[in-house]
Write an enzyme that holds these catalytic residues in place. Structure first.
Site, PDB file in Angstrom:
ATOM      1  CG  MET A 154      -2.000   0.898   1.318  1.00 42.46           C
ATOM      2  SD  MET A 154      -3.319   0.719   0.112  1.00 42.46           S
ATOM      3  CE  MET A 154      -4.448   1.549   0.948  1.00 42.46           C
ATOM      4  N   GLY A 155       1.534   1.588  -1.267  1.00 41.01           N
ATOM      5  CA  GLY A 155       2.472   2.773  -1.573  1.00 41.01           C
ATOM      6  C   GLY A 155       1.570   3.701  -1.928  1.00 41.01           C
ATOM      7  CB  ILE A 157       1.223   2.687  -7.351  1.00 40.00           C
ATOM      8  CG1 ILE A 157       2.260   3.811  -8.040  1.00 40.00           C
ATOM      9  CG2 ILE A 157       0.245   2.352  -8.392  1.00 40.00           C
ATOM     10  CD1 ILE A 157       3.367   3.150  -8.643  1.00 40.00           C
ATOM     11  CB  THR A 236      -0.294  -2.337 -12.530  1.00 41.96           C
ATOM     12  OG1 THR A 236      -0.464  -2.260 -10.923  1.00 41.96           O
ATOM     13  CG2 THR A 236      -1.579  -2.715 -13.187  1.00 41.96           C
ATOM     14  NE  ARG A 238       9.809  -3.193 -12.737  1.00 40.03           N
ATOM     15  CZ  ARG A 238       9.213  -1.776 -12.845  1.00 40.03           C
ATOM     16  NH1 ARG A 238       8.024  -1.700 -13.132  1.00 40.03           N
ATOM     17  NH2 ARG A 238       9.891  -0.850 -13.114  1.00 40.03           N
ATOM     18  CD  GLU A 267       7.572  -6.343 -18.774  1.00 40.71           C
ATOM     19  OE1 GLU A 267       6.985  -6.540 -17.761  1.00 40.71           O
ATOM     20  OE2 GLU A 267       7.690  -5.404 -19.243  1.00 40.71           O
ATOM     21  CG  HIS A 285       5.666  -2.609 -18.409  1.00 43.15           C
ATOM     22  ND1 HIS A 285       6.914  -3.125 -17.913  1.00 43.15           N
ATOM     23  CD2 HIS A 285       5.485  -1.738 -17.579  1.00 43.15           C
ATOM     24  CE1 HIS A 285       7.273  -2.506 -16.847  1.00 43.15           C
ATOM     25  NE2 HIS A 285       6.198  -1.426 -16.547  1.00 43.15           N
TER      26      HIS A 285
HETATM   27  C1  GLV Z   1       7.237   1.452 -14.753  1.00 42.30           C
HETATM   28  O1  GLV Z   1       7.064   0.460 -14.796  1.00 42.30           O
HETATM   29  C2  GLV Z   1       8.057   1.914 -13.439  1.00 42.30           C
HETATM   30  O2  GLV Z   1       8.720   1.322 -12.868  1.00 42.30           O
HETATM   31  O3  GLV Z   1       8.214   3.409 -13.616  1.00 42.30           O
END
Ligand code: GLV
Length: 320
Positions: A154-155, A157, A236, A238, A267, A285
């Site tokens: 829970m940062g 983003i 979303t 890694r 990836e 991505h």
């Molecule tokens: C994107 O994936 C980032 O880490 O900025």
């Protein structure tokens, strides 16, 4: 004047600010730079501005040389950089937090909607011109209202994603290493849970933790087995946080209901098993991929590199 190497194409604002003060060598092609070309290009650099597709490790730092002062990643995640190797050489590392929070949370929310409401699957039916007809039981999804969204990490983003999900009527649960500020807990009515509790009780699980050895395959066979059969996994963050083959198996066997992925374990390769599954939403991505966000990321990376070259404190230093 210092020598600055920019390892990929970046928006012009950031690049021009670097060029105004220093001698800049920038990779100008659309295709990512090859490793061999990268090792040649960094030789003699005082500062490197890197993209997340470039591995910054001992070999690259040796190729750059002892005069190197900084590596400024144009990304918030910096798992492509061996930070201890940089620290050992006195090379400062910076990232671009803050500016991509909203764009990435938008993509997380989009994946939640796409996977729970089967939007990609539906779009494929139309594009393939398959027969279809409105029907009472045709392509039903899961409604979000009253469902629990479990945020792993829970940062910034994670919080921004939770805000969006709350507006859609979801209840918020989260894991986090340090306590969450009281006002955020209150605003979101967010409930702290252990990882096990969160995984077992959430209807949608969204990953927002950084990738590190500690989070490698954090979500694997064991975790899928504990999830609800109706659960959706959203990533979303890694790719390697999730054991991709275990995810394929869980989606195939019905151990979980679906997944929405913006990132992949190897990836740009994608596990072929995922490609066959209608209950996997797959996008390439795109978390930070807006014109505004990418410009802001390049600008922040330039600010950090310029500060270090001027002997000043960089605003976004990271440590191992
Ligand atoms: C994107 O994936 C980032 O880490 O900025």
């Amino acid at each position: 004047m210092a020598r600055v190497v920019v390892t990929g194409k970046i928006p012009s604002g950031g690049l021009e600010r670097l060029k105004a003060e220093h001698e800049v060598t920038a990779w100008e092609k659309d295709d990512a730079i090859s490793r061999a070309e990268l090792l040649t290009m960094v030789a003699g650099a005082d500062a490197i501005v890197s993209l997340l597709t470039e591995k910054i490790d001992d070999e690259l730092l040796d190729a750059a040389g002892p005069q190197l002062k900084s590596v400024s990643n144009v990304a918030v995640g910096y798992n492509n950089i061996d930070v201890p190797a940089c620290e050992k050489r006195g090379v400062l590392v910076t990232n671009t937090p803050g500016v991509l929070t909203e764009a990435t949370a938008d993509i997380a929310m989009a994946l939640i909607l796409m996977s729970t409401r089967r939007l990609a699957e539906g779009e494929r039916v139309i594009r393939k011109q398959e027969p279809w007809q409105w029907g009472m039981f045709y392509m039903l999804g899961m409604g979000l209202q009253g469902r629990q969204l479990g945020i792993v990490g829970m940062g910034q983003i994670g919080i921004a994603t939770a805000r969006r999900a709350k507006a859609f009527g979801m209840n918020i649960a989260y894991t986090r290493r340090s306590p969450l500020e009281d006002n955020v807990v209150k605003e979101l009515d967010a409930k702290y849970m252990s990882m096990d509790e969160l995984i077992e009780s959430s209807d949608v699980i969204s990953l927002h933790c950084p990738y590190s050895p500690a989070t490698h395959h954090l979500i694997s066979e064991n975790q899928f087995a504990r999830m609800k059969k109706t659960a959706f996994l959203i990533n979303t963050a890694r790719g390697p946080i999730v054991h991709e083959q275990a995810l394929v198996d869980a989606l195939k066997s019905g151990e979980i209901a679906g997944a929405g992925l913006d990132v992949f374990e190897n990836e740009p390769a994608v596990n072929p098993g995922l490609l066959e599954l209608d209950n996997a939403v797959l996008i390439p991505h795109l978390g930070s991929a807006t014109v505004e966000t990418r410009a802001a990321m390049a600008d922040i990376a330039a600010t950090n590199a310029l500060a270090i070259l001027a002997g000043a404190q960089a605003p976004n230093l990271v440590t191992s």
